[in-house]
Design a protein around this motif. Structure first.
Motif, PDB file in Angstrom:
ATOM      1  N   PHE A 670       0.841  -1.203   0.000  1.00  0.00           N
ATOM      2  CA  PHE A 670       0.000   0.000   0.000  1.00  0.00           C
ATOM      3  C   PHE A 670       0.868   1.242   0.000  1.00  0.00           C
ATOM      4  O   PHE A 670       1.728   1.421   0.852  1.00  0.00           O
ATOM      5  CB  PHE A 670      -0.904  -0.026   1.241  1.00  0.00           C
ATOM      6  N   VAL A 710      -7.020  -7.045  -1.085  1.00  0.00           N
ATOM      7  CA  VAL A 710      -7.956  -6.996  -2.199  1.00  0.00           C
ATOM      8  C   VAL A 710      -8.664  -8.332  -2.289  1.00  0.00           C
ATOM      9  O   VAL A 710      -8.016  -9.381  -2.396  1.00  0.00           O
ATOM     10  CB  VAL A 710      -7.238  -6.698  -3.540  1.00  0.00           C
ATOM     11  N   ASN A 759      -5.235  -2.260  -9.972  1.00  0.00           N
ATOM     12  CA  ASN A 759      -4.254  -2.058  -8.930  1.00  0.00           C
ATOM     13  C   ASN A 759      -4.835  -1.242  -7.776  1.00  0.00           C
ATOM     14  O   ASN A 759      -5.443  -0.190  -7.964  1.00  0.00           O
ATOM     15  CB  ASN A 759      -3.029  -1.362  -9.510  1.00  0.00           C
ATOM     16  N   TYR A 760      -4.631  -1.749  -6.568  1.00  0.00           N
ATOM     17  CA  TYR A 760      -5.177  -1.097  -5.374  1.00  0.00           C
ATOM     18  C   TYR A 760      -4.708   0.351  -5.263  1.00  0.00           C
ATOM     19  O   TYR A 760      -5.498   1.257  -4.964  1.00  0.00           O
ATOM     20  CB  TYR A 760      -4.753  -1.879  -4.133  1.00  0.00           C
ATOM     21  N   ASN A 761      -3.428   0.598  -5.494  1.00  0.00           N
ATOM     22  CA  ASN A 761      -2.886   1.946  -5.335  1.00  0.00           C
ATOM     23  C   ASN A 761      -3.438   2.913  -6.370  1.00  0.00           C
ATOM     24  O   ASN A 761      -3.615   4.095  -6.091  1.00  0.00           O
ATOM     25  CB  ASN A 761      -1.360   1.900  -5.395  1.00  0.00           C
ATOM     26  N   GLY A 788     -11.613   4.251   1.325  1.00  0.00           N
ATOM     27  CA  GLY A 788     -10.367   3.509   1.380  1.00  0.00           C
ATOM     28  C   GLY A 788      -9.704   3.480   2.731  1.00  0.00           C
ATOM     29  O   GLY A 788      -8.621   2.917   2.873  1.00  0.00           O
ATOM     30  N   ALA A 800     -10.487  -3.746  -0.240  1.00  0.00           N
ATOM     31  CA  ALA A 800     -11.156  -3.427  -1.503  1.00  0.00           C
ATOM     32  C   ALA A 800     -11.799  -4.687  -2.069  1.00  0.00           C
ATOM     33  O   ALA A 800     -11.179  -5.749  -2.092  1.00  0.00           O
ATOM     34  CB  ALA A 800     -10.156  -2.862  -2.512  1.00  0.00           C
TER      35      ALA A 800
END
Length: 972
Positions: A670, A710, A759-761, A788, A800
């Motif tokens: 993260f 995720v 992508n999480y970021n 978030g 997520a």
């Protein structure tokens, strides 16, 4: 690394039916050594087509590598060779991928992803495998390629869906096996890194072949082992490095900081946090019991756990392989035609394992029996904020308090690293079997047919050791539950707040899940019938008769995943994993034409048109799809040839992606967009306002690295990915320099309906850059609905939930340049010089998703995904009658960290690297000795901020350092 065309053009389709039949039929033949032959140029079947032709006339760019080049590279598997070819970029999965791998070896051509690179053996499919774990499936494990039997490798750098169907969006790797070997040879090789004489590998192999005037049978056996090295064996990987701001210099300085999952306490109520601040305490939300004083204080970066030292840098891999090919003429009568039986078999047994730092009470699920899985109740007497916070005297405010702020009665969460367990171990045992049986023949001189059946099976068990169980943790930290459990009572109530080493062996035994076993199974059945010919004597164009091929294919693929009961139930920090039992089948029809429009005409030495079409009908929601390809070859003179290809392609959703109700958890690194947001140059004006609104000041700093979660959900209604590829190129072979060839190819690929977890970021960064987060889709995928942030975790990353869909688009383009030159030298000692340059320039790689918009990835590094603008290999060699020496180089251009700008870190650049390799070989009679040094100058891999494994990306860069190796081959 020389790229050239094989001198002996023999069709790779001449194989046999069964080892037993070959042995009986050839019982009167004798072994003989391979004899040197004069070059014979004849029409062959090349990768990407089923029509025989001169290899140089293909409109698609094809690079060919022979077995000698594999030897010169000093590699132990095919993937190690391919990943150094400039066209391979992105994410390569191999023995240097520790975290996130299951021992598989897979390659990525053009950076489209390993699922979009089709791997073939002798022009036919190999069974796919699970990718890294249970979250994806469909790519071929290169461990299953029988190295000792490899004759050459052809890399088609163009879409090939009309020739082979699904998955060939970026191109094809076609491994051609020996099918005409005569004689017997044994080989042995050994290699090791010179820094500590570690990362040892060695193998022994045998290759034999027997022939008669009616056929051939060839067999190989090989044993290969790669030894493990851990990250603490290299100074640059011994510690996890994370930059923090030095207040004195106002610069970011790398610190030896690891994971916050050490002994970090969190999860206090807002009232308790406010009371701490009111009492003059720190407003961090993260605390630790000081190992020296036994009193709670604020958690600092120096309290993190160094996970690097015990992680594997090179994972061990052990393989046993046996493979055969054979073909036998059943009928060879010029009056009636010919009939030939052929076969292939291969079996690979693989043992591998990965080693990670000890498990911890990671916060994985907020709903384990109604609470977080890492919860410690207030009733635990060791809880410094719990019912016993007043200490032995029972009075808050005295010196014996467990915390200095007068807080009591609080349930807390703690991320305790179980150092006492020794570390997590993931051990695989995999078996891959493949068999091809077929008949083929000629009806007339210009009409041939081929019918075959392929069966392939991949089975793997994955044993996980030293995870802890959530249900046992819940009992071990709760006095009432522990008292009611005989085993817990015997081990003793757990104190998770104590220093490392305070958990007893009995307590660890009670917590541990011991041995967990997941089972994976992939299976493929493939029936094929092909009919090829030409129109000679019926219809001929000015350039000659039209070549044609038609065919039918029926393929069924199945995949099963049977998780251990604890993993399936989500009772470990590996996350919950759903079982899988799926199957899909497809029926396909294809047609292909090669039309020689002109030949040997003025300004048209050759002008030919290629066209092909394939219709696919899937049993799943992928449904029906039709794809086509058009190619043009134009050689105005002998010295130059122009080529162009336009094609469409597809990739059907794999069985994991298309299952119903499947969920897989992943844990990406993260990158918090609110850290030092006032210094960021990669954010808009909304970021500061949103971060401030969430309670983060402009100089907010975590001081350590987080991992997010995720949860990927599958989708049975997925449609196929669809691609469009354009290739424009020219090949120069000047008659003035008869041994020089230069090719330049521009390629452009666009993939619609792109299937990939975002992508999480990228999601959280898009969310924080939004003017109105309440209506921004990127902010709606988080579990708590709080943009978030996990309010129960003092603003840490929230979970997520991202379903797979067809909403993405991928676009990439670039240029390949290849130069090959051979010069004969009139010397008794040195007879020839060879030179080669192979370069790939990637101009762009754009990903577009509705949630995040468009992201340009070229020139960036993000975790395991490396997309340099430039990659290049060169080779310069001298040869004599029985010897050669070669100097090879490998260049990888620099990239910038995709998530951290230079203003927020000490190193956001993965610097360019240039490796130098030396090889020397000498043959005496029937024995050949080859020696090599890889990475001669001992270049270290570049560090960059978001690197996930060992401060770099081991799948792209050399992590062993200088390595020496030797191979000896004896022919009989």
């Amino acid at each position: 690394m020389n790229i050239h065309t094989p001198k002996n053009h023999t069709s790779f389709l001449k194989l046999g039916v069964s080892a037993l039949a070959m042995s009986v039929a050839m019982s009167n033949t004798t072994f003989a050594q391979n004899a040197a032959e004069e070059p014979v140029f004849e029409e062959v079947i090349v990768t990407g087509s089923r029509i025989a032709r001169d290899e140089f006339s293909s409109a698609s760019p094809i690079s060919t590598f022979d077995a000698t080049e594999l030897t010169n590279a000093g590699v132990t598997s095919v993937d190690d060779f391919l990943k150094d070819i400039p066209a391979f970029t992105g994410f390569q999965l191999g023995s240097t991928t520790n975290n996130g791998n299951n021992g598989a070896k897979m390659v990525d051509l053009r950076g489209l992803g390993i699922k979009r690179t089709l791997i073939l053996i002798n022009g036919r499919r190999q069974v796919g495998s699970f990718i890294g774990g249970n979250s994806d499936v469909g790519a071929v494990d290169m461990n299953s390629i029988p190295m000792a039997l490899v004759k050459r490798i052809e890399v088609l750098k163009d879409g090939a869906s009309t020739a082979y169907g699904s998955d060939a969006l970026s191109g094809v790797v076609n491994v051609i096996l020996q099918d005409d070997y005569e004689g017997f040879e044994v080989s042995a090789d050994y290699g090791a890194g010179t820094e500590n004489w570690d990362a040892e590998n060695w193998s022994v192999s045998a290759l034999g072949g027997v022939s008669s005037d009616r056929g051939n049978f060839t067999a190989s056996m090989q044993y290969t082992t790669q030894k493990e090295i851990k990250q603490d064996s290299r100074s640059w990987a011994e510690f996890g490095l994370y930059p923090t701001l030095d207040a004195a210099t106002d610069k970011f300085v790398p610190q030896q900081l690891g994971s916050s999952n050490s002994r970090r306490i969190r999860g206090l109520s807002q009232g308790a946090l406010d009371a701490i601040v009111a009492a003059g305490g720190p407003n961090t939300g993260n605390y630790i019991v000081d190992a020296g004083t036994g009193v709670v204080r604020a958690f600092a970066g120096t309290d993190t756990y160094n996970y690097s030292a015990v992680n594997a840098l090179v994972t061990p891999n052990e393989r046993w392989q046996f493979a055969t090919t054979g073909h036998y003429d059943l009928v060879d009568d010029s009056s009636v035609g010919s009939l030939e039986a052929y076969m292939e078999t291969s079996y690979t047994k693989r043992e591998s394992h990965q080693r990670l730092a000890p498990d911890a009470s990671f916060g994985v699920t907020p709903n384990f029996n109604g609470h977080w899985n890492d919860l410690v109740p207030s009733s635990n007497p060791f809880n410094p904020f719990g019912d016993n916070a007043a200490g032995p005297d029972g009075i808050l405010g005295n010196a014996d308090d467990l915390n200095p702020w007068g807080i009591s009665g609080e349930d807390v969460r703690i991320n305790r690293r179980f150092v006492e367990s020794g570390g997590r171990l993931f051990r695989q045992s995999a078996s891959t079997f493949r068999m091809v049986a077929g008949l083929r023949g000629d009806i007339k001189d210009n009409l041939s047919w081929d019918a075959s059946y392929t069966f392939a099976d991949n089975e793997m068990s994955n044993e996980t050791k030293f995870y802890h169980r959530f249900d046992r943790w819940e009992i071990a930290v709760d006095p009432a539950l522990c008292a009611a459990n005989t085993a817990c009572t015997a081990a003793g109530l757990l104190n998770p707040f104590g220093d490392y080493g305070s958990i007893s062996e009995d307590q660890m035994t009670f917590l541990a899940a011991d041995s967990l076993k997941d089972l994976f199974l992939n299976r493929m059945h493939q029936w094929q019938f092909n009919l090829t010919g030409d129109t000679e004597g019926m219809l001929e164009l000015p350039g000659g008769p039209i070549g044609w091929a038609i065919g039918f294919e029926n393929r069924t693929e199945s995949a099963q995943f049977k998780p251990d009961e604890f993993i399936g139930g989500g009772l470990t920090t590996g996350g919950a994993s759903s079982p899988l039992d799926g199957e899909q089948s497809v029926k396909e029809y294809y047609a292909e034409f090669l039309m020689p429009i002109l030949a040997d005409a003025a300004f048209a030495k050759d002008l030919s048109l290629e066209a092909s079409i394939r219709h696919s009908n899937y049993s799943t929601a992928a449904g029906k799809t039709t794809n086509y390809r058009v190619g043009l070859n134009y050689a105005p003179i002998d010295d130059v040839r122009f080529r162009a290809v336009y094609s469409t392609g597809f990739r059907a959703p794999n069985i994991v992606e298309a299952q119903e109700g499947g969920t897989v958890s992943n844990f990406p690194v993260f990158e918090d967009p609110c850290e030092f947001y006032n210094r960021r140059t990669d954010a808009n004006e909304n970021l500061a306002a949103n971060c401030l609104a969430d309670g983060f000041g402009p100089d907010f700093e975590w001081g350590f690295q987080w991992q997010a979660q995720v949860d990927q959900t599958t989708n049975p209604d997925l449609k196929p990915e669809e691609s469009r590829s354009i290739t424009l190129g020219a090949v120069f072979t000047p008659t003035a320099l008869p041994n020089l060839s230069v090719s330049v190819d521009y390629w452009n690929i666009k993939v619609d309906n792109f299937i990939q977890v975002i992508n999480y970021n990228d999601i959280i960064r898009t969310c924080y850059n939004a003017a109105d987060r309440s209506t921004t889709p990127a902010c709606q995928v988080f579990s708590s609905g709080l943009n978030g942030r996990d309010a129960a975790d003092q603003g840490g990353p929230d979970i997520a939930n991202i379903p797979l869909n067809n909403l993405g688009k991928l676009e990439t383009d670039g240029v390949d340049v290849n130069v090959n030159y051979h010069h004969d030298l009139n010397s008794e000692v040195v007879t020839g010089l060879n030179a080669n340059i192979s370069t790939t320039w990637m101009n762009s790689r754009k990903e577009t998703f509705p949630l995040i918009g468009t992201r340009e990835r070229i020139g960036t590094a993000a975790g395991a995904a490396i997309f340099p603008e430039w990659r290049m290999t060169t080779s310069l060699g001298l040869e004599g009658e029985n010897w050669y020496v070669t100097w090879d180089t490998r260049y990888i251009g620099k990239t910038l960290d995709d998530y951290r700008p230079a203003q927020l870190t000490d190193d956001n650049v993965a610097e360019a690297v240039w490796y130098h390799d030396l090889t020397a070989s000498y043959s005496y009679k029937d024995t050949t000795l080859t020696l090599g040094i890889n990475n001669l100058t001992n270049v270290e891999p570049p560090r960059f901020h978001s690197a996930f494994n060992a401060n770099t990306e081991p799948g792209t860069y050399d992590v062993i350092g200088r390595r020496v190796w030797a191979k000896v081959t004896k022919k009989f």
